[in-house]
Design a protein around this motif. Structure first.
Motif, PDB file in Angstrom:
ATOM      1  N   PRO A   1       0.814  -1.225   0.000  1.00  0.00           N
ATOM      2  CA  PRO A   1       0.000   0.000   0.000  1.00  0.00           C
ATOM      3  C   PRO A   1       0.845   1.271   0.000  1.00  0.00           C
ATOM      4  O   PRO A   1       0.481   2.260  -0.631  1.00  0.00           O
ATOM      5  CB  PRO A   1      -0.817  -0.112   1.285  1.00  0.00           C
ATOM      6  CG  PRO A   1      -0.897  -1.568   1.563  1.00  0.00           C
ATOM      7  CD  PRO A   1       0.425  -2.117   1.095  1.00  0.00           C
ATOM      8  N   LEU A   2       1.989   1.228   0.675  1.00  0.00           N
ATOM      9  CA  LEU A   2       2.874   2.396   0.699  1.00  0.00           C
ATOM     10  C   LEU A   2       3.396   2.708  -0.699  1.00  0.00           C
ATOM     11  O   LEU A   2       3.452   3.876  -1.104  1.00  0.00           O
ATOM     12  CB  LEU A   2       4.043   2.149   1.661  1.00  0.00           C
ATOM     13  CG  LEU A   2       5.032   3.293   1.827  1.00  0.00           C
ATOM     14  CD1 LEU A   2       4.361   4.488   2.476  1.00  0.00           C
ATOM     15  CD2 LEU A   2       6.219   2.850   2.642  1.00  0.00           C
ATOM     16  N   ARG A   3       3.733   1.687  -1.459  1.00  0.00           N
ATOM     17  CA  ARG A   3       4.226   1.905  -2.829  1.00  0.00           C
ATOM     18  C   ARG A   3       3.148   2.483  -3.737  1.00  0.00           C
ATOM     19  O   ARG A   3       3.454   3.087  -4.760  1.00  0.00           O
ATOM     20  CB  ARG A   3       4.735   0.588  -3.412  1.00  0.00           C
ATOM     21  CG  ARG A   3       6.003   0.102  -2.768  1.00  0.00           C
ATOM     22  CD  ARG A   3       6.660  -1.007  -3.569  1.00  0.00           C
ATOM     23  NE  ARG A   3       5.734  -1.981  -4.093  1.00  0.00           N
ATOM     24  CZ  ARG A   3       5.726  -3.268  -3.781  1.00  0.00           C
ATOM     25  NH1 ARG A   3       6.600  -3.737  -2.918  1.00  0.00           N
ATOM     26  NH2 ARG A   3       4.866  -4.095  -4.337  1.00  0.00           N
ATOM     27  N   HIS A   4       1.888   2.279  -3.367  1.00  0.00           N
ATOM     28  CA  HIS A   4       0.789   2.799  -4.178  1.00  0.00           C
ATOM     29  C   HIS A   4       0.173   4.064  -3.586  1.00  0.00           C
ATOM     30  O   HIS A   4      -0.939   4.442  -3.932  1.00  0.00           O
ATOM     31  CB  HIS A   4      -0.282   1.723  -4.360  1.00  0.00           C
ATOM     32  CG  HIS A   4       0.182   0.588  -5.209  1.00  0.00           C
ATOM     33  ND1 HIS A   4       0.214   0.659  -6.587  1.00  0.00           N
ATOM     34  CD2 HIS A   4       0.669  -0.634  -4.888  1.00  0.00           C
ATOM     35  CE1 HIS A   4       0.690  -0.472  -7.069  1.00  0.00           C
ATOM     36  NE2 HIS A   4       0.973  -1.272  -6.056  1.00  0.00           N
ATOM     37  N   GLY A   5       0.874   4.694  -2.650  1.00  0.00           N
ATOM     38  CA  GLY A   5       0.455   5.995  -2.151  1.00  0.00           C
ATOM     39  C   GLY A   5      -0.354   5.973  -0.869  1.00  0.00           C
ATOM     40  O   GLY A   5      -0.702   7.032  -0.360  1.00  0.00           O
ATOM     41  N   ASN A   6      -0.674   4.812  -0.332  1.00  0.00           N
ATOM     42  CA  ASN A   6      -1.425   4.749   0.925  1.00  0.00           C
ATOM     43  C   ASN A   6      -0.422   4.549   2.056  1.00  0.00           C
ATOM     44  O   ASN A   6      -0.030   3.436   2.390  1.00  0.00           O
ATOM     45  CB  ASN A   6      -2.447   3.611   0.890  1.00  0.00           C
ATOM     46  CG  ASN A   6      -3.371   3.623   2.081  1.00  0.00           C
ATOM     47  OD1 ASN A   6      -3.173   4.379   3.026  1.00  0.00           O
ATOM     48  ND2 ASN A   6      -4.374   2.776   2.042  1.00  0.00           N
TER      49      ASN A   6
END
Length: 143
Positions: A57-62
């Motif tokens: 999720p961090l890699r996708h902006g979350n």
């Protein structure tokens, strides 16, 4: 209230919030807490679930799950230290309140609500309220 009962109540005031924080952190472990929707074609999307400890999720902006885990781990450490240093309970309550606000904001911004998010927010809110309540009661009893 006799002295042993006062000690037991004082210990419970320290243990219950720590247990609530630990349970909230344990709920973050299964890979079904963070819901993300991926577009696989212009008219079709696919929903995937991840653990709060996952960096996908961090890699996708979350960034919210990683923040919740980091603050949660810090709160567990502070809760362990608060048995020795009572002043830390106020910081734990503020951190738990921060996690509640961040959780609700994530539901609104990232549309990632799952029952896990709700349970985590409720546990953090309960821990924060218990800590604030016990602190207010201690202030009243010393005055």
């Amino acid at each position: 209230m006799d002295e042993s009962m006062k000690k037991a109540v004082s210990l419970l005031k320290k243990i219950v919030p720590a247990v609530l924080l630990a349970v909230a952190l344990a709920i973050m472990i299964p890979p079904s807490g963070v819901r993300m929707e991926f577009m696989i074609s212009p008219h079709r999307s696919e929903e995937k679930l991840f653990s709060f400890f996952s960096f996908v999720p961090l890699r996708h902006g979350n960034f919210v799950p990683v923040v919740l885990v980091a603050v949660g781990l810090a709160l567990i450490i502070l809760a362990a230290l608060s048995f020795r240093f009572a002043v830390l309970r106020r910081f734990i309550a503020i951190g738990a309140g921060f996690n509640v606000v961040v959780s609700v904001a994530a539901w609104l911004v990232f549309d990632c609500f799952t029952p896990f998010w709700a349970a985590i927010a409720v546990l953090y809110a309960a821990a924060a309220l218990l800590l604030f309540w016990s602190e207010k009661r201690e202030e009243r009893s010393t005055v």
